[in-house]
Design an enzyme around this catalytic site. Structure first.
Site, PDB file in Angstrom:
ATOM      1  N   ASP A  27       0.826  -1.211   0.000  1.00 15.88           N
ATOM      2  CA  ASP A  27       0.000   0.000   0.000  1.00 15.88           C
ATOM      3  C   ASP A  27       0.864   1.267   0.000  1.00 15.88           C
ATOM      4  O   ASP A  27       1.975   1.267   0.531  1.00 15.88           O
ATOM      5  CB  ASP A  27      -0.900  -0.024   1.243  1.00 15.88           C
ATOM      6  CG  ASP A  27      -2.062   0.940   1.109  1.00 15.88           C
ATOM      7  OD1 ASP A  27      -2.449   1.252  -0.036  1.00 15.88           O
ATOM      8  OD2 ASP A  27      -2.587   1.387   2.149  1.00 15.88           O
ATOM      9  N   HIS A  44       1.829   3.920  -9.212  1.00 15.20           N
ATOM     10  CA  HIS A  44       1.646   2.489  -9.481  1.00 15.20           C
ATOM     11  C   HIS A  44       2.830   1.941 -10.286  1.00 15.20           C
ATOM     12  O   HIS A  44       3.266   0.816 -10.064  1.00 15.20           O
ATOM     13  CB  HIS A  44       0.326   2.238 -10.213  1.00 15.20           C
ATOM     14  CG  HIS A  44      -0.872   2.479  -9.343  1.00 15.20           C
ATOM     15  ND1 HIS A  44      -1.005   1.907  -8.094  1.00 15.20           N
ATOM     16  CD2 HIS A  44      -1.983   3.238  -9.520  1.00 15.20           C
ATOM     17  CE1 HIS A  44      -2.152   2.306  -7.552  1.00 15.20           C
ATOM     18  NE2 HIS A  44      -2.757   3.115  -8.391  1.00 15.20           N
ATOM     19  N   LEU A 138      11.412 -20.200  -4.638  1.00 13.93           N
ATOM     20  CA  LEU A 138      10.387 -19.372  -3.997  1.00 13.93           C
ATOM     21  C   LEU A 138       9.030 -19.530  -4.693  1.00 13.93           C
ATOM     22  O   LEU A 138       8.960 -19.520  -5.926  1.00 13.93           O
ATOM     23  CB  LEU A 138      10.813 -17.897  -4.083  1.00 13.93           C
ATOM     24  CG  LEU A 138       9.807 -16.883  -3.544  1.00 13.93           C
ATOM     25  CD1 LEU A 138       9.964 -16.734  -2.033  1.00 13.93           C
ATOM     26  CD2 LEU A 138       9.992 -15.521  -4.214  1.00 13.93           C
TER      27      LEU A 138
END
Ligand code: IPE
Ligand code: IPE
Ligand code: MG
Length: 244
Positions: A27, A44, A138
């Site tokens: 965020d 963004h 991962l």
């Protein structure tokens, strides 16, 4: 004999635990842009740039599962131009990064609805998931058009469709129907941008997660900030409701 402080200090750091599954509410892109007087789309863009950078940061620290909240079921309600910008960025980042992630042994998973995504984004995601499915490094979960409540409602719907008898529905059975069926529970949930709320992220999977909130805005969160979060995690005493 009193303990040698150097030795005990060393012992403490040697015991430091790395969370197996880290989830992040990424965020603060909007505030990052606002602080610079630029359009939210640039925030963004910076956020997606950071996403590329942090995957390696977490993999290098020994994390097994990293789940990133990229777009919520509620984020569709933002202005159309902002939503379209995020969708375009997502397509570009996946198209650009999937090959490299694959070479690094990363397994990509998508968490969320697919029916509202554009064909292009859906195909990019599906390709990335397929290409990396057998990787053993991962596991990178990308929560896109994800909502915790929608996920739970979807699981209930699928259980009924599959005709699972009511008596067979326990926590383990239910969890098999979530997007995270092959992921462990979240150990550490990080939220950047300073807010202290869950915003509909992984409601089921965070039942006993440790929370860490960072004031740092998402585009600036990496390296030292990750170390600080891990430092905090390693000092927590997890009890899972038991008397320890
Ligand atoms: C998070 O950044 C990214 C998405 C929700 C897609 P925000 O855009 O929510 O940033 P703030 O909270 O407005 O600063
Ligand atoms: C949560 O952030 C969603 C993502 C980071 C993708 P929001 O900015 O949408 O959450 P609220 O509105 O502050 O709760
Ligand atoms: Mg926000």
């Amino acid at each position: 004999m009193t303990a040698n402080p150097e030795v005990s200090k060393h012992t403490t750091s040697a015991k430091k635990s790395v969370p197996l599954h880290v989830a992040i509410i990424m965020d603060g892109n909007g505030r990052w842009a606002e602080a610079r007087g630029v359009d939210v789309s640039e925030g963004h863009h910076a956020g997606f740039e950071n996403l590329r950078r942090v995957v390696a940061d977490f993999a290098n620290r020994g994390v097994g599962y990293l789940t990133l909240y990229a777009f919520s079921t509620e984020n569709w309600d933002r202005p159309e131009s902002e939503v379209n910008g995020i969708l375009d960025l997502a397509i570009a980042v996946i198209a650009h990064e999937a090959q490299q992630l694959n070479e690094n042994g990363v397994r990509i998973k998508h968490l969320g609805r697919v029916d509202r995504l554009s064909t292009e984004l859906r195909e990019e995601l599906e390709q990335a998931v397929e290409m990396t499915a057998e990787n053993t490094g991962l596991t990178l979960g990308i929560a896109f058009d994800y909502g915790g409540r929608a996920e739970i409602a979807n699981a209930a719907r699928q259980l009924i469709r599959d005709g699972v008898p009511a008596d067979e529905i326990d926590e383990a059975k239910f969890a098999e129907y979530l997007y995270t069926s092959d992921l462990p529970n979240v150990d550490l949930l990080i939220r950047t941008g300073g807010d202290l709320r869950i915003s509909n992220f992984l409601l089921w999977q965070t039942a006993y997660s440790e929370f860490y909130s960072s004031e740092t805005l998402w585009p600036d969160f990496h390296g030292d900030h990750i170390d600080k979060a891990f430092e905090s995690f390693s000092e927590r005493q997890r009890r899972f409701g038991k008397r320890t």
